[in-house]
Design a protein around this motif. Structure first.
Motif, PDB file in Angstrom:
ATOM      1  N   UNK A   1      33.512  18.291  57.035  1.00  0.00           N
ATOM      2  CA  UNK A   1      33.048  19.416  56.243  1.00  0.00           C
ATOM      3  C   UNK A   1      31.556  19.688  56.421  1.00  0.00           C
ATOM      4  N   UNK A   2      30.781  18.655  56.775  1.00  0.00           N
ATOM      5  CA  UNK A   2      29.328  18.854  56.876  1.00  0.00           C
ATOM      6  C   UNK A   2      28.738  17.958  57.956  1.00  0.00           C
ATOM      7  N   UNK A   3      27.865  18.531  58.795  1.00  0.00           N
ATOM      8  CA  UNK A   3      27.097  17.792  59.799  1.00  0.00           C
ATOM      9  C   UNK A   3      25.619  18.045  59.534  1.00  0.00           C
ATOM     10  N   UNK A   4      24.878  16.983  59.204  1.00  0.00           N
ATOM     11  CA  UNK A   4      23.444  17.086  58.912  1.00  0.00           C
ATOM     12  C   UNK A   4      22.667  16.415  60.029  1.00  0.00           C
ATOM     13  N   UNK A   5      21.736  17.155  60.631  1.00  0.00           N
ATOM     14  CA  UNK A   5      20.924  16.630  61.726  1.00  0.00           C
ATOM     15  C   UNK A   5      19.448  16.773  61.350  1.00  0.00           C
ATOM     16  N   UNK A   6      18.719  15.675  61.407  1.00  0.00           N
ATOM     17  CA  UNK A   6      17.277  15.682  61.133  1.00  0.00           C
ATOM     18  C   UNK A   6      16.541  15.282  62.402  1.00  0.00           C
ATOM     19  N   UNK A   7      15.624  16.122  62.823  1.00  0.00           N
ATOM     20  CA  UNK A   7      14.926  15.884  64.093  1.00  0.00           C
ATOM     21  C   UNK A   7      13.900  14.766  63.975  1.00  0.00           C
ATOM     22  N   UNK A   8      13.648  14.118  65.093  1.00  0.00           N
ATOM     23  CA  UNK A   8      12.676  13.039  65.170  1.00  0.00           C
ATOM     24  C   UNK A   8      11.255  13.573  65.021  1.00  0.00           C
ATOM     25  N   UNK A   9      10.328  12.674  64.652  1.00  0.00           N
ATOM     26  CA  UNK A   9       8.906  13.047  64.586  1.00  0.00           C
ATOM     27  C   UNK A   9       8.398  13.507  65.946  1.00  0.00           C
TER      28      UNK A   9
ATOM     29  N   UNK B   1      37.790  20.112  63.365  1.00  0.00           N
ATOM     30  CA  UNK B   1      38.104  20.381  61.973  1.00  0.00           C
ATOM     31  C   UNK B   1      38.471  21.845  61.752  1.00  0.00           C
ATOM     32  N   UNK B   2      39.548  22.052  61.022  1.00  0.00           N
ATOM     33  CA  UNK B   2      39.954  23.414  60.669  1.00  0.00           C
ATOM     34  C   UNK B   2      39.224  23.912  59.438  1.00  0.00           C
ATOM     35  N   UNK B   3      38.494  23.001  58.780  1.00  0.00           N
ATOM     36  CA  UNK B   3      37.718  23.381  57.608  1.00  0.00           C
ATOM     37  C   UNK B   3      36.419  24.047  58.046  1.00  0.00           C
ATOM     38  N   UNK B   4      35.764  24.710  57.107  1.00  0.00           N
ATOM     39  CA  UNK B   4      34.486  25.372  57.409  1.00  0.00           C
ATOM     40  C   UNK B   4      33.414  24.304  57.506  1.00  0.00           C
ATOM     41  N   UNK B   5      33.096  23.881  58.719  1.00  0.00           N
ATOM     42  CA  UNK B   5      32.119  22.806  58.927  1.00  0.00           C
ATOM     43  C   UNK B   5      30.707  23.359  58.839  1.00  0.00           C
ATOM     44  N   UNK B   6      29.913  22.826  57.914  1.00  0.00           N
ATOM     45  CA  UNK B   6      28.550  23.292  57.686  1.00  0.00           C
ATOM     46  C   UNK B   6      27.574  22.518  58.576  1.00  0.00           C
ATOM     47  N   UNK B   7      26.754  23.239  59.342  1.00  0.00           N
ATOM     48  CA  UNK B   7      25.729  22.617  60.173  1.00  0.00           C
ATOM     49  C   UNK B   7      24.377  22.742  59.482  1.00  0.00           C
ATOM     50  N   UNK B   8      23.642  21.654  59.394  1.00  0.00           N
ATOM     51  CA  UNK B   8      22.268  21.690  58.871  1.00  0.00           C
ATOM     52  C   UNK B   8      21.405  20.930  59.853  1.00  0.00           C
ATOM     53  N   UNK B   9      20.644  21.640  60.667  1.00  0.00           N
ATOM     54  CA  UNK B   9      19.766  20.993  61.659  1.00  0.00           C
ATOM     55  C   UNK B   9      18.342  21.410  61.327  1.00  0.00           C
ATOM     56  N   UNK B  10      17.465  20.441  61.035  1.00  0.00           N
ATOM     57  CA  UNK B  10      16.119  20.768  60.582  1.00  0.00           C
ATOM     58  C   UNK B  10      15.113  19.758  61.092  1.00  0.00           C
ATOM     59  N   UNK B  11      13.845  20.184  61.102  1.00  0.00           N
ATOM     60  CA  UNK B  11      12.756  19.298  61.450  1.00  0.00           C
ATOM     61  C   UNK B  11      12.524  18.352  60.281  1.00  0.00           C
ATOM     62  N   UNK B  12      12.024  17.168  60.582  1.00  0.00           N
ATOM     63  CA  UNK B  12      11.773  16.192  59.533  1.00  0.00           C
ATOM     64  C   UNK B  12      10.640  16.680  58.634  1.00  0.00           C
ATOM     65  N   UNK B  13      10.791  16.599  57.302  1.00  0.00           N
ATOM     66  CA  UNK B  13       9.732  17.064  56.391  1.00  0.00           C
ATOM     67  C   UNK B  13       8.436  16.326  56.615  1.00  0.00           C
TER      68      UNK B  13
END
Length: 466
Positions: free
Chosen positions: A423-431, A454-466
């Motif tokens: 349902x969810x894939x979270x990706x946080x980028x390296x420094x 997955x047949x479900x609505x897979x949410x992608x969250x790819x962001x730079x590290x805070x």
């Protein structure tokens, strides 16, 4: 300018006087004593001591507080004044004034043993409840007073004493809830056993870089023990070849953390834990340590959350020890699996067996990233056999320390293709992620185009590290 006008300088405030300052408010010294004491109690001990020179009324006020923290650096600067300050904190107090919390950190030198013993005895006499002693440089002739080991009021004890721990004939800590031992050298089985047996209400135990080389076996039995932390990452510990058998019985653990090379054999009897962290750098493991590792996994196989390192499973390939595959237990309750310390090769044979043995896994976290290094990976990207959790329960994957490299994207492609209920894939980028927002946008677009199982609505969250 009006010649009759003049600049009026405000009166100098007195901390112990009664003069008013501009606006008619009272000076700090005229605040209610209870409020003054509260404000001063928020100061670090070194600043609290400095208030003694502000006015005569406050000369010894700091000694009446119940919490102290004394820290002396490695240099000899102000060492004499430091020692005197500790003396004054204990000597100048009212006879019936207890000390709630006391922390002392300083390098012990020749002749300091009797002084530290006297300080510790004074703290016990004043019913100390929380005590931390960090005594770097302590040597074989150094010892703690016997009265410390029968302190009835002590609830929290931290000892960093890098020398032999001399345990007296009687040990009784009826109120001790938390014990942390750092770099101590246990002298023999009997005295060590007596130490742990003297803590009947212990909730938390931390053993940091302790030396067990003089021991053959010891039992830790504390029915109220909820948290056990063992750290054996100190380099000097690897020099000792002897292995101590440490048995933990009759406990109600909720949290267990181990980090190191498994130089000792740890055994647990009927210990159920909710959360465990077992981190074992490959470079520090001996052949026998792998057996200890999988024994730990078996003993905590009912846990709900596990943090470990991929090296725990890569040994199956690197050491050509396929017989270890059969020793990986079934984790029937494991819902969250976290990998730390190293990037994870998802085609590692041991790791695939681990996935097979986690039928209820819901969350998978790769704290240091994910890769696909195996040259003989399946061309279609399908894991064979497919782990049951990928087919039925795995809903969330987190990938951190992401660089955007090709081998990472291929690994993500495999994960997405095999996670059938994700349902969810979270990706946080390296420094060290290169390219900034523009490259991040390209990576997001590429991820969005990857095929998903997955047949479900897979949410992608790819962001730079805070």
């Amino acid at each position: 300018m009006d010649t009759n006008s003049r600049i009026v300088k405000p009166k100098k405030q007195k901390l112990d006087g009664g003069e008013e300052i501009a606006g008619g408010s009272k000076s700090f010294g005229n605040l209610p004593e209870e409020l003054i004491r509260y404000i001063l109690s928020l100061l670090p001990t070194k600043d609290l001591i400095k208030t003694s020179v502000l006015c005569k009324k406050w000369e010894y006020l700091w000694t009446s507080f119940s919490k102290f923290s004394f820290v002396q650096g490695s240099s000899d600067d102000n060492r004499s004044s430091f020692l005197k300050a500790v003396d004054r904190a204990l000597i100048l107090r009212d006879a019936d004034a207890d000390i709630e919390q006391f922390s002392l950190s300083f390098p012990v030198k020749k002749g300091d043993a009797s002084r530290v013993s006297s300080w510790t005895s004074g703290l016990v006499w004043r019913n100390v409840e929380k005590l931390s002693l960090a005594l770097d440089g302590a040597r074989s002739k150094f010892y703690l007073p016997p009265c410390l080991f029968t302190c009835a009021t002590l609830r929290d004890l931290e000892l960093y004493v890098p020398t032999k721990l001399k345990v007296p004939a009687t040990v009784s800590f009826p109120s001790l809830r938390r014990l942390s031992l750092n770099s101590v050298v246990f002298t023999d089985d009997y005295s060590t056993q007596k130490l742990f047996s003297g803590c009947p209400v212990l909730n938390e135990l931390s053993l940091i870089n302790c030396n067990w080389a003089n021991l053959k076996s010891v039992t830790i039995s504390a029915s109220n023990l909820l948290s056990l932390i063992i750290d054996e990452t100190g380099g000097q510990l690897q020099l000792f070849g002897r292995c101590c058998q440490i048995m933990v019985y009759g406990v109600s653990l909720k949290y267990f953390r181990y980090k190191g090379g498994l130089i000792n054999d740890y055994n647990f009897d009927n210990s159920y834990v909710d959360k465990a962290e077992i981190l074992t750098p490959t470079s520090r493991l001996r052949d026998v340590s792998y057996r200890y590792l999988y024994e730990l996994f078996r003993e905590f196989s009912s846990m709900k959350m596990l943090t470990t390192s991929s090296s725990s499973f890569e040994v199956v390939q690197t050491n050509n020890a396929s017989e270890l595959l059969a020793q990986i237990p079934l984790f029937s309750n494991l819902a969250t699996l976290i990998f730390e310390e190293n990037p994870v090769n998802i085609y590692c044979e041991g790791l695939l067996r681990m996935f097979q043995n986690c039928p209820c896994l819901q969350t998978l976290v790769f704290s240091e990233g994910v890769r696909l290094w195996c040259l003989d990976a399946e061309e279609d990207g399908v894991l064979r056999p497919q782990p049951p959790c990928f087919l039925e329960t795995l809903e969330k994957i987190e990938v951190h320390a992401f660089h955007g490299n090709r081998d990472e994207l291929v690994a993500l492609k495999v994960l997405l293709k095999n996670a059938m209920v994700l349902e969810k894939l979270i990706i946080t980028c390296s420094d060290s992620f290169q390219g900034g927002p523009e490259k991040l946008k390209d990576v997001n677009n590429e991820l969005a185009d990857l095929p998903r199982g997955s047949s479900k609505c897979c949410e992608f969250i790819c962001s730079l590290r805070p």
